[in-house]
Design a protein around this motif. Structure first.
Motif, PDB file in Angstrom:
ATOM      1  N   VAL A 243       0.859  -1.202   0.000  1.00  0.00           N
ATOM      2  CA  VAL A 243       0.000   0.000   0.000  1.00  0.00           C
ATOM      3  C   VAL A 243       0.891   1.247   0.000  1.00  0.00           C
ATOM      4  N   GLU A 414      -2.646   4.054   2.294  1.00  0.00           N
ATOM      5  CA  GLU A 414      -3.869   3.387   1.852  1.00  0.00           C
ATOM      6  C   GLU A 414      -3.589   2.682   0.524  1.00  0.00           C
ATOM      7  N   PRO A 415      -4.430   1.721   0.175  1.00  0.00           N
ATOM      8  CA  PRO A 415      -4.190   1.026  -1.099  1.00  0.00           C
ATOM      9  C   PRO A 415      -4.516   1.894  -2.303  1.00  0.00           C
ATOM     10  N   THR A 434      -8.693  -2.449  -0.180  1.00  0.00           N
ATOM     11  CA  THR A 434      -7.747  -3.568  -0.209  1.00  0.00           C
ATOM     12  C   THR A 434      -8.343  -4.685  -1.074  1.00  0.00           C
ATOM     13  N   ASP A 454       0.298  -6.430   2.504  1.00  0.00           N
ATOM     14  CA  ASP A 454      -0.396  -5.173   2.816  1.00  0.00           C
ATOM     15  C   ASP A 454      -1.558  -4.871   1.877  1.00  0.00           C
ATOM     16  N   ILE A 455      -1.489  -5.336   0.635  1.00  0.00           N
ATOM     17  CA  ILE A 455      -2.575  -5.013  -0.301  1.00  0.00           C
ATOM     18  C   ILE A 455      -3.864  -5.744   0.102  1.00  0.00           C
ATOM     19  N   GLY A 458      -4.068  -4.166   4.468  1.00  0.00           N
ATOM     20  CA  GLY A 458      -3.795  -2.769   4.792  1.00  0.00           C
ATOM     21  C   GLY A 458      -2.420  -2.737   5.430  1.00  0.00           C
TER      22      GLY A 458
END
Ligand SMILES: Cc1cc2nc3c(=O)[nH]c(=O)nc-3n(C[C@H](O)[C@H](O)[C@H](O)COP(=O)(O)OP(=O)(O)OC[C@H]3O[C@@H](n4cnc5c(N)ncnc54)[C@H](O)[C@@H]3O)c2cc1C
Ligand code: SF4
Length: 489
Positions: A243, A414-415, A434, A454-455, A458
Protein backbone atom coordinates in the motif's frame (compact mmCIF):
# COMPACT_ATOMS: atom_id res chain seq x y z
CA UNK A 1 23.26 -36.61 35.45
CA UNK A 2 23.43 -34.21 32.46
CA UNK A 3 23.55 -30.55 33.43
CA UNK A 4 20.22 -28.71 32.88
CA UNK A 5 20.97 -26.28 30.02
CA UNK A 6 17.75 -24.24 30.28
CA UNK A 7 15.57 -22.28 32.76
CA UNK A 8 18.45 -19.97 33.69
CA UNK A 9 16.17 -16.95 33.93
CA UNK A 10 16.31 -17.04 37.72
CA UNK A 11 20.07 -16.39 37.82
CA UNK A 12 20.81 -14.83 34.42
CA UNK A 13 19.45 -11.36 33.66
CA UNK A 14 18.02 -10.34 30.31
CA UNK A 15 20.77 -8.78 28.20
CA UNK A 16 20.23 -7.33 24.72
CA UNK A 17 23.16 -7.07 22.28
CA UNK A 18 25.12 -3.88 22.83
CA UNK A 19 23.41 -0.75 21.48
CA UNK A 20 25.79 1.72 19.86
CA UNK A 21 26.13 5.09 21.59
CA UNK A 22 23.54 7.59 20.31
CA UNK A 23 26.21 10.24 19.62
CA UNK A 24 28.06 7.85 17.33
CA UNK A 25 25.15 6.04 15.64
CA UNK A 26 23.24 9.22 14.82
CA UNK A 27 25.88 10.04 12.18
CA UNK A 28 25.52 6.88 10.12
CA UNK A 29 22.93 4.45 8.74
CA UNK A 30 24.45 1.29 10.19
CA UNK A 31 22.31 -0.91 12.44
CA UNK A 32 22.30 0.26 16.03
CA UNK A 33 22.61 -3.15 17.72
CA UNK A 34 25.80 -5.19 17.61
CA UNK A 35 25.69 -8.99 17.17
CA UNK A 36 25.74 -11.28 20.22
CA UNK A 37 29.03 -13.04 20.85
CA UNK A 38 28.47 -16.83 20.75
CA UNK A 39 28.71 -17.25 24.53
CA UNK A 40 26.22 -14.44 25.12
CA UNK A 41 23.71 -15.90 22.65
CA UNK A 42 23.96 -19.29 24.38
CA UNK A 43 23.55 -17.67 27.78
CA UNK A 44 20.51 -15.63 26.76
CA UNK A 45 18.86 -18.58 24.97
CA UNK A 46 19.34 -20.67 28.12
CA UNK A 47 16.99 -18.33 30.02
CA UNK A 48 13.97 -19.89 28.25
CA UNK A 49 11.65 -21.80 30.58
CA UNK A 50 10.63 -24.31 27.84
CA UNK A 51 6.91 -23.90 28.57
CA UNK A 52 4.64 -26.81 27.71
CA UNK A 53 2.31 -24.36 25.95
CA UNK A 54 4.65 -21.69 24.54
CA UNK A 55 2.74 -18.42 24.27
CA UNK A 56 5.67 -16.87 22.38
CA UNK A 57 5.08 -19.41 19.60
CA UNK A 58 1.33 -18.91 19.45
CA UNK A 59 1.77 -15.11 19.29
CA UNK A 60 4.36 -15.30 16.51
CA UNK A 61 2.45 -14.96 13.21
CA UNK A 62 4.65 -17.71 11.76
CA UNK A 63 4.25 -19.96 14.82
CA UNK A 64 8.00 -20.30 14.93
CA UNK A 65 9.20 -23.19 17.05
CA UNK A 66 10.94 -20.76 19.41
CA UNK A 67 11.56 -23.00 22.46
CA UNK A 68 13.28 -25.60 20.26
CA UNK A 69 15.65 -23.21 18.53
CA UNK A 70 16.45 -21.54 21.86
CA UNK A 71 17.34 -24.91 23.38
CA UNK A 72 19.51 -25.81 20.36
CA UNK A 73 21.28 -22.44 20.61
CA UNK A 74 21.83 -22.84 24.34
CA UNK A 75 23.51 -26.20 23.68
CA UNK A 76 25.65 -24.86 20.81
CA UNK A 77 23.81 -26.85 18.10
CA UNK A 78 23.49 -23.85 15.84
CA UNK A 79 23.16 -25.56 12.49
CA UNK A 80 20.17 -27.50 13.81
CA UNK A 81 18.79 -24.32 15.36
CA UNK A 82 18.99 -22.71 11.93
CA UNK A 83 17.23 -25.68 10.30
CA UNK A 84 14.35 -25.45 12.80
CA UNK A 85 14.15 -21.67 12.51
CA UNK A 86 14.09 -21.52 8.70
CA UNK A 87 11.53 -24.32 8.46
CA UNK A 88 8.79 -21.86 9.42
CA UNK A 89 10.31 -18.50 8.46
CA UNK A 90 11.65 -17.51 5.05
CA UNK A 91 13.64 -14.54 6.42
CA UNK A 92 14.38 -15.19 10.11
CA UNK A 93 17.30 -12.72 10.27
CA UNK A 94 15.02 -9.96 8.95
CA UNK A 95 12.20 -10.68 11.44
CA UNK A 96 14.75 -10.92 14.25
CA UNK A 97 15.77 -7.36 13.40
CA UNK A 98 12.47 -5.62 12.73
CA UNK A 99 9.51 -7.47 14.20
CA UNK A 100 7.87 -5.50 17.01
CA UNK A 101 8.74 -8.33 19.39
CA UNK A 102 7.29 -6.47 22.38
CA UNK A 103 3.84 -6.88 20.79
CA UNK A 104 4.37 -10.42 19.45
CA UNK A 105 6.61 -13.23 20.74
CA UNK A 106 8.51 -11.43 23.52
CA UNK A 107 5.42 -9.62 24.76
CA UNK A 108 3.92 -13.01 25.58
CA UNK A 109 6.97 -14.64 27.14
CA UNK A 110 5.96 -16.25 30.43
CA UNK A 111 9.12 -15.31 32.31
CA UNK A 112 8.52 -11.66 31.35
CA UNK A 113 5.14 -11.97 33.00
CA UNK A 114 6.74 -13.38 36.15
CA UNK A 115 8.97 -10.29 36.33
CA UNK A 116 12.27 -11.73 35.07
CA UNK A 117 12.50 -9.91 31.75
CA UNK A 118 11.61 -11.62 28.47
CA UNK A 119 13.94 -13.96 26.62
CA UNK A 120 15.57 -11.90 23.85
CA UNK A 121 13.91 -14.01 21.14
CA UNK A 122 14.40 -11.60 18.23
CA UNK A 123 18.09 -11.05 18.93
CA UNK A 124 18.74 -14.81 19.16
CA UNK A 125 16.77 -15.43 15.96
CA UNK A 126 18.93 -12.86 14.16
CA UNK A 127 22.09 -14.37 15.63
CA UNK A 128 21.20 -17.91 14.47
CA UNK A 129 20.62 -16.95 10.83
CA UNK A 130 23.46 -14.43 10.60
CA UNK A 131 25.72 -17.25 11.83
CA UNK A 132 24.17 -19.58 9.23
CA UNK A 133 25.03 -17.07 6.48
CA UNK A 134 28.60 -16.70 7.80
CA UNK A 135 29.06 -20.46 7.79
CA UNK A 136 27.58 -21.05 4.34
CA UNK A 137 24.58 -23.01 5.65
CA UNK A 138 22.12 -20.80 3.74
CA UNK A 139 22.08 -22.13 0.19
CA UNK A 140 20.14 -21.46 -2.99
CA UNK A 141 17.11 -23.68 -3.45
CA UNK A 142 17.56 -26.72 -5.69
CA UNK A 143 14.13 -28.29 -6.29
CA UNK A 144 13.90 -32.08 -6.56
CA UNK A 145 11.93 -31.77 -9.81
CA UNK A 146 11.35 -28.84 -12.16
CA UNK A 147 7.71 -28.21 -13.02
CA UNK A 148 6.44 -26.61 -16.19
CA UNK A 149 3.90 -24.29 -14.61
CA UNK A 150 4.87 -20.67 -14.13
CA UNK A 151 3.63 -18.19 -11.58
CA UNK A 152 3.88 -14.41 -11.89
CA UNK A 153 4.35 -12.43 -8.70
CA UNK A 154 3.65 -8.71 -8.90
CA UNK A 155 5.60 -7.01 -6.11
CA UNK A 156 9.01 -7.99 -4.75
CA UNK A 157 8.32 -7.15 -1.10
CA UNK A 158 8.46 -9.73 1.71
CA UNK A 159 5.04 -11.17 0.80
CA UNK A 160 5.96 -11.77 -2.84
CA UNK A 161 9.46 -13.01 -2.05
CA UNK A 162 8.27 -15.47 0.62
CA UNK A 163 5.85 -16.96 -1.92
CA UNK A 164 8.58 -17.03 -4.59
CA UNK A 165 10.85 -19.01 -2.27
CA UNK A 166 8.18 -21.60 -1.43
CA UNK A 167 7.12 -22.00 -5.06
CA UNK A 168 10.70 -22.48 -6.24
CA UNK A 169 11.22 -25.14 -3.55
CA UNK A 170 8.37 -27.01 -5.25
CA UNK A 171 10.02 -26.59 -8.67
CA UNK A 172 7.55 -24.03 -10.07
CA UNK A 173 8.91 -21.42 -12.53
CA UNK A 174 8.63 -18.01 -10.87
CA UNK A 175 8.82 -14.53 -12.37
CA UNK A 176 8.70 -11.53 -10.03
CA UNK A 177 7.71 -8.16 -11.52
CA UNK A 178 8.47 -4.92 -9.64
CA UNK A 179 8.33 -1.25 -10.56
CA UNK A 180 11.45 -0.44 -8.55
CA UNK A 181 15.01 -0.96 -9.75
CA UNK A 182 15.80 -3.24 -6.78
CA UNK A 183 13.79 -6.04 -5.23
CA UNK A 184 12.78 -6.11 -1.55
CA UNK A 185 9.83 -3.70 -1.46
CA UNK A 186 9.73 -1.75 1.80
CA UNK A 187 12.60 -3.87 3.16
CA UNK A 188 14.78 -2.16 0.56
CA UNK A 189 13.30 1.30 0.08
CA UNK A 190 11.07 1.92 3.13
CA UNK A 191 12.83 0.68 6.25
CA UNK A 192 16.11 2.54 6.90
CA UNK A 193 19.51 0.89 7.24
CA UNK A 194 19.79 1.65 10.96
CA UNK A 195 17.00 -0.91 11.50
CA UNK A 196 17.83 -3.25 8.61
CA UNK A 197 21.10 -2.99 6.73
CA UNK A 198 20.60 -3.32 3.01
CA UNK A 199 23.08 -6.09 2.36
CA UNK A 200 20.92 -8.30 4.60
CA UNK A 201 18.07 -7.86 2.12
CA UNK A 202 20.21 -7.99 -1.03
CA UNK A 203 21.83 -11.31 -0.10
CA UNK A 204 18.33 -12.80 0.14
CA UNK A 205 17.44 -11.41 -3.29
CA UNK A 206 20.68 -12.89 -4.67
CA UNK A 207 19.82 -16.24 -3.06
CA UNK A 208 16.43 -16.24 -4.79
CA UNK A 209 18.04 -15.34 -8.12
CA UNK A 210 20.51 -18.18 -7.67
CA UNK A 211 17.52 -20.43 -6.94
CA UNK A 212 16.11 -19.65 -10.37
CA UNK A 213 13.62 -16.88 -9.59
CA UNK A 214 13.49 -14.45 -12.49
CA UNK A 215 13.22 -10.75 -11.58
CA UNK A 216 11.75 -8.26 -14.04
CA UNK A 217 12.55 -4.91 -12.44
CA UNK A 218 11.70 -1.35 -13.50
CA UNK A 219 8.41 -2.80 -14.69
CA UNK A 220 5.31 -0.98 -13.51
CA UNK A 221 2.37 -3.30 -14.04
CA UNK A 222 -0.50 -1.29 -15.47
CA UNK A 223 1.95 0.97 -17.37
CA UNK A 224 4.83 -1.08 -18.80
CA UNK A 225 2.81 -4.27 -19.11
CA UNK A 226 -0.88 -4.88 -18.58
CA UNK A 227 -2.26 -7.14 -15.89
CA UNK A 228 -4.07 -9.15 -18.54
CA UNK A 229 -0.84 -9.69 -20.48
CA UNK A 230 0.80 -11.07 -17.32
CA UNK A 231 -2.21 -13.27 -16.68
CA UNK A 232 -2.01 -14.59 -20.22
CA UNK A 233 1.67 -15.53 -19.84
CA UNK A 234 1.47 -17.45 -16.55
CA UNK A 235 -0.58 -20.21 -14.95
CA UNK A 236 -1.28 -18.15 -11.84
CA UNK A 237 -0.72 -14.56 -10.71
CA UNK A 238 0.00 -13.35 -7.20
CA UNK A 239 -0.61 -9.69 -6.36
CA UNK A 240 1.75 -8.48 -3.61
CA UNK A 241 1.92 -4.78 -4.34
CA UNK A 242 1.68 -3.31 -0.84
CA UNK A 243 0.00 0.00 0.00
CA UNK A 244 1.55 3.28 -1.10
CA UNK A 245 -1.14 5.97 -1.27
CA UNK A 246 -0.22 8.53 1.39
CA UNK A 247 -2.87 9.95 3.72
CA UNK A 248 -2.70 13.69 3.22
CA UNK A 249 -2.55 16.78 5.40
CA UNK A 250 -5.29 19.35 4.97
CA UNK A 251 -5.58 23.07 5.69
CA UNK A 252 -4.07 26.23 4.20
CA UNK A 253 -0.85 25.69 2.21
CA UNK A 254 -0.89 21.92 2.82
CA UNK A 255 0.53 21.56 -0.71
CA UNK A 256 3.40 24.04 -0.19
CA UNK A 257 6.92 23.32 -1.34
CA UNK A 258 8.88 21.55 1.38
CA UNK A 259 5.93 19.42 2.52
CA UNK A 260 6.81 15.93 1.35
CA UNK A 261 5.57 12.33 1.56
CA UNK A 262 7.36 10.00 3.98
CA UNK A 263 7.69 7.27 1.35
CA UNK A 264 9.46 9.64 -1.08
CA UNK A 265 11.73 10.91 1.67
CA UNK A 266 12.70 7.42 2.90
CA UNK A 267 13.06 5.95 -0.60
CA UNK A 268 15.40 8.78 -1.52
CA UNK A 269 17.49 8.32 1.62
CA UNK A 270 17.73 4.56 1.06
CA UNK A 271 18.80 5.09 -2.55
CA UNK A 272 21.52 7.47 -1.35
CA UNK A 273 22.65 4.77 1.12
CA UNK A 274 23.03 2.41 -1.88
CA UNK A 275 25.34 5.01 -3.42
CA UNK A 276 22.81 6.17 -6.04
CA UNK A 277 22.76 9.79 -7.18
CA UNK A 278 19.32 11.20 -6.44
CA UNK A 279 18.51 14.64 -7.85
CA UNK A 280 15.95 15.46 -5.09
CA UNK A 281 18.58 14.76 -2.46
CA UNK A 282 21.24 16.86 -4.17
CA UNK A 283 18.79 19.75 -4.65
CA UNK A 284 17.80 19.65 -0.98
CA UNK A 285 14.15 18.84 -1.69
CA UNK A 286 14.38 15.49 0.08
CA UNK A 287 17.39 16.22 2.29
CA UNK A 288 17.07 17.36 5.92
CA UNK A 289 20.60 18.77 6.21
CA UNK A 290 20.58 22.07 8.09
CA UNK A 291 16.79 22.19 8.22
CA UNK A 292 14.18 22.50 10.91
CA UNK A 293 12.27 19.30 10.31
CA UNK A 294 8.74 18.56 11.44
CA UNK A 295 7.42 15.02 11.00
CA UNK A 296 3.68 14.54 11.36
CA UNK A 297 2.50 11.12 12.62
CA UNK A 298 3.07 8.63 15.43
CA UNK A 299 3.64 5.30 13.69
CA UNK A 300 6.76 3.39 12.71
CA UNK A 301 7.08 5.35 9.46
CA UNK A 302 7.23 8.62 11.43
CA UNK A 303 9.90 7.11 13.71
CA UNK A 304 11.96 6.12 10.67
CA UNK A 305 11.65 9.64 9.22
CA UNK A 306 12.72 11.48 12.38
CA UNK A 307 15.73 9.24 12.85
CA UNK A 308 16.70 9.56 9.17
CA UNK A 309 16.50 13.37 9.44
CA UNK A 310 18.85 13.31 12.45
CA UNK A 311 21.36 11.28 10.44
CA UNK A 312 21.13 13.67 7.49
CA UNK A 313 22.24 16.51 9.80
CA UNK A 314 18.98 18.39 10.44
CA UNK A 315 19.21 21.50 12.61
CA UNK A 316 16.27 20.25 14.68
CA UNK A 317 13.78 17.39 14.40
CA UNK A 318 10.32 17.46 15.98
CA UNK A 319 7.63 14.82 15.78
CA UNK A 320 4.05 16.07 16.06
CA UNK A 321 1.44 13.53 17.08
CA UNK A 322 -2.17 14.21 18.03
CA UNK A 323 -2.38 11.64 20.81
CA UNK A 324 0.07 11.04 23.65
CA UNK A 325 3.00 8.69 24.03
CA UNK A 326 0.90 5.93 25.59
CA UNK A 327 -1.59 5.99 22.73
CA UNK A 328 0.75 6.14 19.76
CA UNK A 329 0.82 3.26 17.24
CA UNK A 330 4.61 3.24 16.87
CA UNK A 331 6.86 1.04 19.00
CA UNK A 332 7.99 2.48 22.37
CA UNK A 333 11.44 1.06 21.70
CA UNK A 334 11.72 3.22 18.58
CA UNK A 335 10.57 6.35 20.45
CA UNK A 336 13.26 5.75 23.03
CA UNK A 337 15.88 5.29 20.30
CA UNK A 338 14.72 8.49 18.61
CA UNK A 339 14.83 10.49 21.85
CA UNK A 340 18.34 9.25 22.58
CA UNK A 341 19.35 10.46 19.12
CA UNK A 342 17.99 13.98 19.72
CA UNK A 343 14.40 13.92 18.39
CA UNK A 344 11.86 16.04 20.26
CA UNK A 345 8.32 14.64 20.54
CA UNK A 346 5.51 17.15 20.71
CA UNK A 347 2.59 15.07 21.93
CA UNK A 348 -1.08 16.06 21.62
CA UNK A 349 -0.36 18.36 18.70
CA UNK A 350 -2.04 18.57 15.33
CA UNK A 351 -1.01 20.80 12.39
CA UNK A 352 -4.00 22.54 10.82
CA UNK A 353 -2.21 24.58 8.16
CA UNK A 354 1.08 26.12 7.14
CA UNK A 355 2.56 29.53 6.42
CA UNK A 356 4.91 30.02 3.51
CA UNK A 357 7.49 32.59 2.47
CA UNK A 358 11.14 33.16 1.64
CA UNK A 359 13.45 31.56 4.14
CA UNK A 360 16.64 33.37 5.09
CA UNK A 361 19.41 32.68 4.42
CA UNK A 362 18.52 31.72 0.88
CA UNK A 363 19.68 28.15 0.47
CA UNK A 364 18.92 25.01 -1.42
CA UNK A 365 15.20 24.82 -2.00
CA UNK A 366 14.35 28.11 -0.25
CA UNK A 367 12.01 30.52 -1.99
CA UNK A 368 8.52 31.96 -2.14
CA UNK A 369 5.82 29.37 -1.62
CA UNK A 370 8.02 27.25 0.55
CA UNK A 371 6.77 26.11 3.94
CA UNK A 372 7.93 28.24 6.84
CA UNK A 373 5.78 27.32 9.82
CA UNK A 374 3.27 24.68 10.82
CA UNK A 375 0.20 26.10 12.54
CA UNK A 376 -0.40 23.71 15.40
CA UNK A 377 -3.45 23.07 17.57
CA UNK A 378 -2.94 21.52 20.97
CA UNK A 379 -5.17 18.55 21.80
CA UNK A 380 -6.36 16.65 24.85
CA UNK A 381 -7.66 13.10 25.02
CA UNK A 382 -11.43 12.84 25.41
CA UNK A 383 -13.78 9.95 26.07
CA UNK A 384 -12.90 6.53 24.63
CA UNK A 385 -14.61 5.76 21.30
CA UNK A 386 -16.33 2.48 20.32
CA UNK A 387 -12.92 0.79 19.98
CA UNK A 388 -12.00 1.92 23.52
CA UNK A 389 -9.39 4.38 22.20
CA UNK A 390 -9.54 7.94 23.53
CA UNK A 391 -10.30 10.44 20.78
CA UNK A 392 -8.22 13.61 20.62
CA UNK A 393 -10.15 16.89 21.13
CA UNK A 394 -9.00 20.39 20.28
CA UNK A 395 -8.08 22.74 23.14
CA UNK A 396 -9.62 26.00 21.92
CA UNK A 397 -7.26 29.00 21.79
CA UNK A 398 -4.13 26.88 22.17
CA UNK A 399 -2.83 27.37 18.59
CA UNK A 400 0.81 28.17 18.07
CA UNK A 401 3.34 28.25 15.23
CA UNK A 402 6.12 25.68 14.88
CA UNK A 403 9.09 26.73 12.73
CA UNK A 404 9.58 24.26 9.87
CA UNK A 405 11.41 24.24 6.57
CA UNK A 406 10.85 20.56 5.83
CA UNK A 407 7.57 18.88 6.78
CA UNK A 408 7.27 15.11 6.33
CA UNK A 409 3.81 13.57 6.13
CA UNK A 410 3.81 10.19 7.88
CA UNK A 411 0.10 9.72 8.50
CA UNK A 412 -0.21 6.23 7.11
CA UNK A 413 -0.84 4.53 3.79
CA UNK A 414 -3.87 3.39 1.85
CA UNK A 415 -4.19 1.03 -1.10
CA UNK A 416 -4.12 2.33 -4.62
CA UNK A 417 -7.24 1.63 -6.69
CA UNK A 418 -5.93 -1.50 -8.41
CA UNK A 419 -9.06 -2.44 -10.42
CA UNK A 420 -9.06 1.05 -11.97
CA UNK A 421 -5.27 1.25 -12.43
CA UNK A 422 -5.07 -2.20 -13.98
CA UNK A 423 -8.46 -2.30 -15.66
CA UNK A 424 -9.23 -5.62 -14.00
CA UNK A 425 -12.91 -6.27 -14.21
CA UNK A 426 -14.00 -8.75 -11.58
CA UNK A 427 -11.16 -8.20 -9.10
CA UNK A 428 -13.13 -7.49 -5.95
CA UNK A 429 -11.88 -5.03 -3.36
CA UNK A 430 -13.14 -4.27 0.13
CA UNK A 431 -14.67 -0.95 1.17
CA UNK A 432 -11.18 0.10 2.30
CA UNK A 433 -9.83 -0.53 -1.20
CA UNK A 434 -7.75 -3.57 -0.21
CA UNK A 435 -7.97 -6.61 -2.48
CA UNK A 436 -10.60 -9.04 -1.19
CA UNK A 437 -8.74 -12.30 -0.65
CA UNK A 438 -9.21 -15.31 1.54
CA UNK A 439 -6.92 -15.11 4.59
CA UNK A 440 -5.04 -18.38 4.63
CA UNK A 441 -4.91 -18.96 0.88
CA UNK A 442 -4.87 -15.52 -0.76
CA UNK A 443 -7.46 -16.63 -3.34
CA UNK A 444 -9.26 -13.63 -4.86
CA UNK A 445 -12.49 -13.28 -6.85
CA UNK A 446 -10.56 -14.05 -10.07
CA UNK A 447 -9.59 -17.59 -11.02
CA UNK A 448 -5.92 -18.34 -10.37
CA UNK A 449 -5.31 -14.79 -9.11
CA UNK A 450 -4.12 -14.46 -5.52
CA UNK A 451 -3.17 -11.57 -3.23
CA UNK A 452 -1.07 -11.29 -0.06
CA UNK A 453 0.53 -8.81 2.33
CA UNK A 454 -0.40 -5.17 2.82
CA UNK A 455 -2.58 -5.01 -0.30
CA UNK A 456 -4.90 -7.45 1.49
CA UNK A 457 -4.42 -6.49 5.14
CA UNK A 458 -3.79 -2.77 4.79
CA UNK A 459 -0.50 -1.41 6.23
CA UNK A 460 0.72 -4.24 8.45
CA UNK A 461 3.98 -6.00 9.30
CA UNK A 462 6.73 -7.82 7.47
CA UNK A 463 6.12 -11.01 9.44
CA UNK A 464 2.45 -11.07 8.37
CA UNK A 465 3.41 -10.56 4.72
CA UNK A 466 5.79 -13.53 5.01
CA UNK A 467 3.07 -15.65 6.59
CA UNK A 468 0.63 -14.72 3.83
CA UNK A 469 3.19 -15.42 1.09
CA UNK A 470 3.97 -18.86 2.50
CA UNK A 471 0.31 -19.81 2.96
CA UNK A 472 -0.57 -18.55 -0.49
CA UNK A 473 2.23 -20.56 -2.14
CA UNK A 474 0.72 -23.68 -0.59
CA UNK A 475 -2.71 -22.76 -2.01
CA UNK A 476 -1.25 -22.06 -5.48
CA UNK A 477 0.44 -25.46 -5.47
CA UNK A 478 -2.80 -27.10 -4.44
CA UNK A 479 -4.67 -25.35 -7.26
CA UNK A 480 -1.96 -26.12 -9.85
CA UNK A 481 -2.24 -29.76 -8.90
CA UNK A 482 -6.03 -29.81 -9.00
CA UNK A 483 -6.57 -30.37 -12.79
CA UNK A 484 -3.95 -33.11 -12.84
CA UNK A 485 -5.75 -34.84 -9.97
CA UNK A 486 -9.04 -34.63 -11.88
CA UNK A 487 -7.38 -35.97 -15.05
CA UNK A 488 -5.97 -38.94 -13.13
CA UNK A 489 -9.38 -40.03 -11.86
C1 LIG B 1 8.74 3.28 6.65
C2 LIG B 1 8.21 1.96 7.03
C3 LIG B 1 8.78 1.27 8.09
C4 LIG B 1 8.29 0.03 8.45
N1 LIG B 1 8.90 -0.63 9.48
C5 LIG B 1 8.47 -1.87 9.80
C6 LIG B 1 9.12 -2.59 10.84
O1 LIG B 1 10.03 -2.10 11.50
N2 LIG B 1 8.69 -3.85 11.09
C7 LIG B 1 7.69 -4.45 10.37
O2 LIG B 1 7.36 -5.62 10.61
N3 LIG B 1 7.05 -3.77 9.39
C8 LIG B 1 7.42 -2.50 9.10
N4 LIG B 1 6.78 -1.82 8.10
C9 LIG B 1 5.68 -2.48 7.35
C10 LIG B 1 6.22 -3.48 6.34
O3 LIG B 1 7.30 -2.92 5.64
C11 LIG B 1 5.13 -3.92 5.38
O4 LIG B 1 4.05 -4.43 6.14
C12 LIG B 1 5.62 -5.01 4.43
O5 LIG B 1 6.74 -4.57 3.70
C13 LIG B 1 4.50 -5.40 3.45
O6 LIG B 1 5.00 -6.31 2.53
P1 LIG B 1 4.36 -6.48 1.08
O7 LIG B 1 5.15 -7.56 0.43
O8 LIG B 1 2.90 -6.66 1.22
O9 LIG B 1 4.55 -5.09 0.33
P2 LIG B 1 5.78 -4.13 0.05
O10 LIG B 1 6.94 -4.40 0.94
O11 LIG B 1 5.22 -2.77 0.08
O12 LIG B 1 6.22 -4.50 -1.43
C14 LIG B 1 5.37 -4.24 -2.51
C15 LIG B 1 6.17 -4.18 -3.79
O13 LIG B 1 5.25 -4.09 -4.86
C16 LIG B 1 5.77 -3.22 -5.84
N5 LIG B 1 4.68 -2.70 -6.67
C17 LIG B 1 3.61 -1.96 -6.26
N6 LIG B 1 2.82 -1.67 -7.31
C18 LIG B 1 3.40 -2.22 -8.40
C19 LIG B 1 3.07 -2.26 -9.79
N7 LIG B 1 1.98 -1.67 -10.26
N8 LIG B 1 3.90 -2.91 -10.63
C20 LIG B 1 5.02 -3.53 -10.18
N9 LIG B 1 5.38 -3.53 -8.86
C21 LIG B 1 4.58 -2.90 -7.99
C22 LIG B 1 6.46 -2.15 -5.03
O14 LIG B 1 7.45 -1.49 -5.80
C23 LIG B 1 7.08 -2.97 -3.89
O15 LIG B 1 8.39 -3.37 -4.20
C24 LIG B 1 7.22 -0.55 7.74
C25 LIG B 1 6.62 0.15 6.68
C26 LIG B 1 7.09 1.40 6.34
C27 LIG B 1 6.44 2.15 5.23
S1 SF4 C 1 9.19 -13.91 13.46
FE1 SF4 C 1 8.88 -12.08 14.72
S2 SF4 C 1 7.25 -12.63 16.15
FE2 SF4 C 1 8.04 -14.56 15.30
S3 SF4 C 1 9.68 -15.25 16.72
FE3 SF4 C 1 10.68 -14.02 15.14
S4 SF4 C 1 10.76 -11.96 16.00
FE4 SF4 C 1 9.21 -13.09 17.19
Amino acid sequence: MAKQPMLKFVNVDRDMPEKRDAKVRSHDFDEIYAEYAAAKAEEQASRCSQCGVPYCQSHCPLHNNIPDWLRLTATNRLEEAYAVSQATNTFPEICGRICPQDRLCEGNCVIEQSGHGTVTIGAVEKYITDTAWENGWVKPVVPDVEREESVAIIGAGPGGLAAADMLRRAGVQVTVYDRYDRAGGLLTYGIPGFKLEKDVVMRRVAQLEASGVEFVLNCNVGEDISFDAIRGKHDAVLIATGVYKTRDLTGPNAGAEGIVRAIDYLTCSNKVSFGDEVAEYESGELNAKGKKVVVVGGGDTAMDCVRTAIRQGAESVKCLYRRDRKNMPGSQREVQNAEEEGVEFVWLSNPVGFTTGVIEPEGAGAGAGRVRQAMVQKMRLGQPDASGRQSPEVIEGSDYAEEADLVIKALGFEPEDLPALWDTEGLEVTRWGTVRADFGSGRTSLDRVYAVGDIVRGASLVVWAIRDGRDCAAAILEDLDAPAAVAAE
